[in-house]
Design an enzyme around this catalytic site. Sequence first.
Site, PDB file in Angstrom:
ATOM      1  N   CYS A 118       0.724  -1.445  -0.045  1.00 19.55           N
ATOM      2  CA  CYS A 118      -0.071   0.046   0.054  1.00 19.55           C
ATOM      3  C   CYS A 118       0.850   1.234   0.008  1.00 19.55           C
ATOM      4  CB  CYS A 118      -1.172  -0.033   1.250  1.00 19.55           C
ATOM      5  SG  CYS A 118      -0.536  -0.623   2.447  1.00 19.55           S
ATOM      6  N   ARG A 137       7.191 -11.017   5.145  1.00 15.86           N
ATOM      7  CA  ARG A 137       6.735 -10.778   6.710  1.00 15.86           C
ATOM      8  C   ARG A 137       7.634 -11.911   7.372  1.00 15.86           C
ATOM      9  NH1 ARG A 137       0.219  -9.663   6.097  1.00 15.86           N
ATOM     10  NH2 ARG A 137       0.617  -7.918   4.543  1.00 15.86           N
ATOM     11  N   GLN A 168       0.479 -11.457  -3.265  1.00 11.94           N
ATOM     12  CA  GLN A 168      -0.932 -10.845  -2.951  1.00 11.94           C
ATOM     13  C   GLN A 168      -1.447 -10.786  -4.473  1.00 11.94           C
ATOM     14  OE1 GLN A 168      -0.068  -7.609  -0.293  1.00 11.94           O
ATOM     15  NE2 GLN A 168      -1.118  -8.885   1.303  1.00 11.94           N
ATOM     16  N   ASP A 192      -3.210  -8.032  -4.751  1.00 10.76           N
ATOM     17  CA  ASP A 192      -3.461  -6.654  -4.231  1.00 10.76           C
ATOM     18  C   ASP A 192      -4.083  -5.683  -5.037  1.00 10.76           C
ATOM     19  OD1 ASP A 192      -3.379  -5.340  -2.015  1.00 10.76           O
ATOM     20  OD2 ASP A 192      -1.266  -5.134  -1.651  1.00 10.76           O
ATOM     21  N   HIS A 228      -5.480  -1.362  -4.604  1.00  8.05           N
ATOM     22  CA  HIS A 228      -6.113  -0.118  -3.986  1.00  8.05           C
ATOM     23  C   HIS A 228      -6.827   0.833  -4.905  1.00  8.05           C
ATOM     24  CE1 HIS A 228      -2.414  -1.759  -1.630  1.00  8.05           C
ATOM     25  NE2 HIS A 228      -3.225  -1.276  -0.705  1.00  8.05           N
ATOM     26  N   LYS A 255     -12.608  -3.107   8.126  1.00  9.91           N
ATOM     27  CA  LYS A 255     -12.532  -3.897   7.024  1.00  9.91           C
ATOM     28  C   LYS A 255     -13.548  -4.829   6.940  1.00  9.91           C
ATOM     29  CE  LYS A 255      -9.103  -7.004   9.227  1.00  9.91           C
ATOM     30  NZ  LYS A 255      -7.884  -7.808   9.195  1.00  9.91           N
ATOM     31  N   HIS A 297      -8.157  -0.621   0.432  1.00 10.45           N
ATOM     32  CA  HIS A 297      -7.290  -1.788   0.263  1.00 10.45           C
ATOM     33  C   HIS A 297      -8.092  -2.863   0.058  1.00 10.45           C
ATOM     34  CE1 HIS A 297      -3.869   0.475   2.905  1.00 10.45           C
ATOM     35  NE2 HIS A 297      -5.200   1.130   2.926  1.00 10.45           N
TER      36      HIS A 297
END
Length: 666
Positions: free
Chosen positions: A357, A386, A404, A406, A408, A493, A539
């Site tokens: 992000c 991570r 991911q 992912d 946004h 979320k 997100h």
Amino acid sequence: MSDADLITITLPDGSVRDVVTGTTPMQIAAAIGPGLAKAAIAARVDGELRDLDRPIEASAHLALVTARDEADALDLARHDFAHVLAEAVQSLFPGTQITFGPSTDDGFYYDFAPKDRPFTEEDLPAIEAEMRRIIAANKPLTREVWAREDLIARWREQGETFKAEWAAELPGDEDLTVYRSGNDWFDMCRGPHLPSTGKLDPQAFKLTRVSGAYWRGDQSKAMLSRIYGTGWLNKKQLDAHLTRLEEAAKRDHRKIGQEMDLFHLQSEAHGSVFWHPNGYMIWRQLEAYMRRQIDRGGYVEVKTPQIMDAKQWEASGHWGKYRENMFVVPDEIPNTEDEGAVISADADMMALKPMNCPAHVLIFRQGIKSYRDLPMRMAEMGCCHRNEPHGALHGIMRVRQFTQDDGHIFCREDQIVEEVRIFCELLDTVYRHLGFEHYAIKLALRPEKRFGTDEMWDKAEADLRNAVIATGRATADYGWEELPGEGAFYSPKLEFHLTDAIGRTWQCGTIQLDYVLPERLDASYVGEDGERHRPVMLHRAILGTFERFIGILIEHHAGRFPLWLAPVQAVVATIVSDADDYAADVVAKLAAAGLRVESDTRNEKINYKVREHSLAKVPALLVVGKREAEEGTVAIRRLGEQQQKVMSIDEAIAALVAEATPPDLM
């Protein structure tokens, strides 16, 4: 008796009873009727779950809990099973210290400090037998409030150093409560509990395994023995659970991954996956499918750096909240030529990205954005790292390096509800295409430690709630639920929990409504009024991570992927060597039609080949021999079926190509 001695109890049906202050829920149940008194196992007083014999000191709403209230009943039973486990262990192994013993999603565990040796699975049958003896004794479970110093002294007197340490560190304004089992055993606990051990079904639990665990999860502290168990309300539920576990073991993605030659894991790269050609083919098909979906959804795809300056993570807030989970590259490195000396590296303090992000905000900030540019939907198949604890790693389900799906969405406040609605529709399409018909939607609300104002959180939570209502999915059919305290530190979320083929749930998709990060990283757009405004940042992810989602797919389908996802879609196997040339022609035609096909012309019996390719979960086996070569046919045997069907090559190709077409291209 004066009116001051009376309190008002309001029951779920709206009826009211005036009772004496200090009346217990059990007394109220008995006054209503003997059947209810017998069935009651706990009570909710103004929503708080309590023991039946705990006095009610003020007017309140009261709901009596019975076994029909399965969620509460299961939690109580599992908590009690944990206490009975601890009592049984201390009875069988004197000198063992007790520590913590919570309930879990399907059972319970308890951590012990054995006096002589760690416990092993050979100890479990004897412990189970002692637990059943304690249950049969129907020992009353009673709550007591202790003075802090008295309880600490008692723990020390009994040699319970872990409990004494914990009691000393609990908040000073907190009541210290213990629960007695009869008159000869007790444990420190907030409760509540069932009225007695006899309320547990002695045939509804099973101890499952033993492992090591550090005191308070700290590797520098003492190693304990953890005993796990599963607990239910009755034997039927236990048997059903054990059957699910057996089925889950058969579907274990690590086992199937080895059988299908999909991937492997090894110590040289803890928490990272070595994808083999078959496994990476699944990845490629899934990635191509997701790329088509985001293209149709109006996303722009980007690629951002793997490593960024620590200053960026400080600005975003992740450094303070997430530092221990990040892989950091220091600004000084050892000088290998002069042991103990250091030399400066060229870069400042850097860190591998744990999420995408902040980098997406930096892309958004390039150039001036207008309100007309919004919404801007940005996607990345982003590789992240991570530093997960070694003990938390699990196959490809939980790893340290992951990718991911992912995305946004940068939008105006008036676009939030519509953008979340559009995302929900996209997610629904993807899940159904991938074979998941059922999923639950949950709204995770503000945590205790968070960024932003209460007003900001009020609006963000309301917008997400309204968006789900707009989709018609805020219903029991979608398992709609609100989860207090479970939001991210920067935003509430929506969580999307899939249900797989054997009833397990997996939290995969998410969309988070974030006012914080655009502010912290100074993202803005020019509004219709010519002034600078902050965008809202959504997100979102649908799969979550490719690694974990592929693991879920493996277990959901038990390796029997739909044809479009299967790494090898067909194998052409010969019965006799005279058919080898014909088999090569069939393979060439299938490949030319776009199918992923292999040949098996080994000098082995056909039954052996069938078994081997069935274990590898090949969807279609095309068997050819002399007759098939002469007639231009193939005998197709589908995975899991005993019968085979003879058809021409062209018919076989047409059928397989149609089935192998991804669902979004049909």
